[in-house]
Each structure stands twice: as structure tokens, then as C-alpha cells.
Design an enzyme around this catalytic site. Sequence first.
Site, PDB file in Angstrom:
ATOM      1  N   SER A  91       9.879   0.817  -3.988  1.00  0.00           N
ATOM      2  CA  SER A  91       9.075   0.944  -2.726  1.00  0.00           C
ATOM      3  C   SER A  91       8.127   1.927  -2.394  1.00  0.00           C
ATOM      4  CB  SER A  91      10.496   1.222  -1.954  1.00  0.00           C
ATOM      5  OG  SER A  91      11.435  -0.003  -1.685  1.00  0.00           O
ATOM      6  N   VAL A  92       7.751   2.524  -3.450  1.00  0.00           N
ATOM      7  CA  VAL A  92       6.614   3.384  -3.199  1.00  0.00           C
ATOM      8  C   VAL A  92       5.148   2.110  -3.108  1.00  0.00           C
ATOM      9  CG1 VAL A  92       4.830   4.949  -4.529  1.00  0.00           C
ATOM     10  CG2 VAL A  92       7.142   5.417  -4.439  1.00  0.00           C
TER      11      VAL A  92
END
Length: 380
Positions: A91-92
Site C-alpha cells: 500500500s505504499v
Amino acid sequence: MSAEAVTLENWMRPPHNVVGYQRVRELIPTAVVSRGEGPAFELVPGGPEPRLHGLDQGTRTDALVVLHRGRLVHERYENGMRPGTRHLCMSVSKSITATAVGSVIASGALSPDDDVCAIVPEFRGTGLEGATVRHVLDMRTGTREDITTLDLQRAYYATCLWAPPSSFPESPGEDEDSRSHLWRLTQVRPHGGDFEYRSTLTCVLGILAERATGLRVPELISHHLWRGLGAEYDAEITVDRSGNALADIGVCCTARDLARLGEVLRRGGLRPDGTRVVPEGWVADTLEPDAGQAAAFTRNGSPWLTLPGAYYRNQWWVAAPRDRGGVYLALGIHGQLLFVHERAELVIAKFSSWPEPWNDNLARASIQACMDISSDIWEN
């Protein structure tokens, strides 16, 4: 763990994820996020080695890059990682995608005030009716997250090609591609209320940006971010059978290039040579919350980021606005992290392969270690 032992069935589970997160394109279709031509901006070693407060080994690190005032003060690789090894960002990816969208907004092709359905008419009649781009950016739409059980998650991963074909009978398992469920989103509360973390909204953001620019997500990230970044390597992003990129979880890049992104943001969107990469207004906007934004974060955001006054804006986790130091993070499951502390002039990029998706103790230890490193530097 040998590469041969890693399969599409097991690559996200321990101990196979230690290798799997480095070999994504051998298992899943990916699209290139081109770095373009020209040299990378150099990460020059120098400066005192920071005390890491357990960030390197205590939090199961695969790769760690620490920059202070733009200089490379620490670099470490484990589990077969090398400076040129791409690692799944999880999710970066949300923060990477949204940062590219920031340039789209600066170009005038998209506005935070735009109505979602005016840009993508297919969302009329869904739970996104009445929502704005700002609501999507800050995850404050009133839509319900549909993938709420383990079985539904497995079925979704199958449609994303992150898992073998699903044997689950629920309708999401029969979806044509990773975006099919977005057209079924329902509304359960007013838009603009509490923050709630939902990966679906980054996928919606990707569709909005594609419609606004005519570029698919891989080309959009390349054109509006990676080409100007001075990245050393192409990145890549996983795609489904329809060629849709997973804007929320699918980016893979090197730790050094992730740190370069953090350094550009720390400099207000500029490379060290003065080249503008990210609009200055985008960084400032991220670090200046709307009235009530921190309060909207408290109910659902505090378990993720426990620091007082924290909030979520432009798909970044903000620990402190600019007038309190300017501290913000990109976070991903299994221990992915990009940390920027403007006042301490510090950037930390970290890849990991935690055995479980989210571990509160490891997450809090990682974030606290970053804050402690910042305090050491700031006080000295």
C-alpha cells in the site's frame, strides 16, 4: 528459501513471501513504469551513521535506506536483496499513485472539487454518486468496503491474478477483472465524514486519473512522477487480465528509488539539481489539513497511526503538519514504509516481509524507531 519453491499459491505467505516479494513479475503479469532517459540523481554517501533504534533487525527488514540532508547515511540489505532489487510496495503504492495524481491536478486536468460522476459517468447510481475527488483522495467517501472476509479477499486476489483461479462461488470470484466490484459500491453514510481506510478508493482514483489524462496508470505514474524523479531503475506494477494496474498495492521498485521519492518530497517537490518533479502546492496541501480532518481521522485512523493530531490526506499518513515539523508516511502491509521528516531533513525507506499482513507491535516499533532517529538528528 529457493526461488523454485515460491508459487502463485504461496508467494504471499511466510516463509515464501521473503522471496516472493522480490520476484513478483515472475509470478504475476506486470507493466513497466519507465524511468525514461537520463542519469539518476546520485545518492552520495556521507554524514554520521544514525542510531537505528532497532529499525534494521528488530522489525524484520529486507532493505533499509536512510537519507539525511540528501546524503546516504545508512543502507542495509537482507534476504537476498541488493540495491537494484525491486520489492513489492503493497500500500505504499497508494501514496505513489496519489503523488502522480498530484501532478495531474496541478496540470488542470483534474480538480479535488470535481464530482466523481462527472468524470466517470459509469459511477452514477453507485455509492460514489455525490462524492468528489477530494473525498476519494482523503478516503472520506461514504462507501462501504465490499471485500470484508477472507474468502472474498482470496476471490479478489484471483481476479487480480495474485492467486490461482478462485474456487469460491461468491460473485466477486466471478468478476471479469479487478475493477468489476467498483461498479457495485454502495453508500452507507454521507460523503465527507469520518476517514476509513479502503483500498478500493485508490483504484477509483486511478480510474479518475486515467479518464482525465487518457493515460493508463503505469504510463501516468511514469509520465507524471517516475521520469522526472531521477529514478535509477524502472518500476513495475501488477496488472489484471484486462490490463488494469493495481494502483493501490501493485507497485514494485527499489529501496533507493523509493528513498529518492521521499527526498524529492522533502525538498518540496524538487530534485537536488532544482528540477521540479512534484508540484510544490501538492506537498504543502498534504501538510495542511482541512478543518476537522484530524477529528475525522480519530475513530478509524488511530489504530494505524497512534500519534496525536495525525490525519490522512492525499493518500499519505500525516503524523505532524508542517508547522509541527512536517512528518508523513506511506505504509504498506507486511512492513513496507516510506518516512519523511522535513524539519529533521530525514528520509527512511524500508521494505520488509513480515509473516503476517499487519502486526501492531512491529508497525508501532517501526514508526517509533523512525521518530526516535528523527529526534536524535533534530536534537543534535
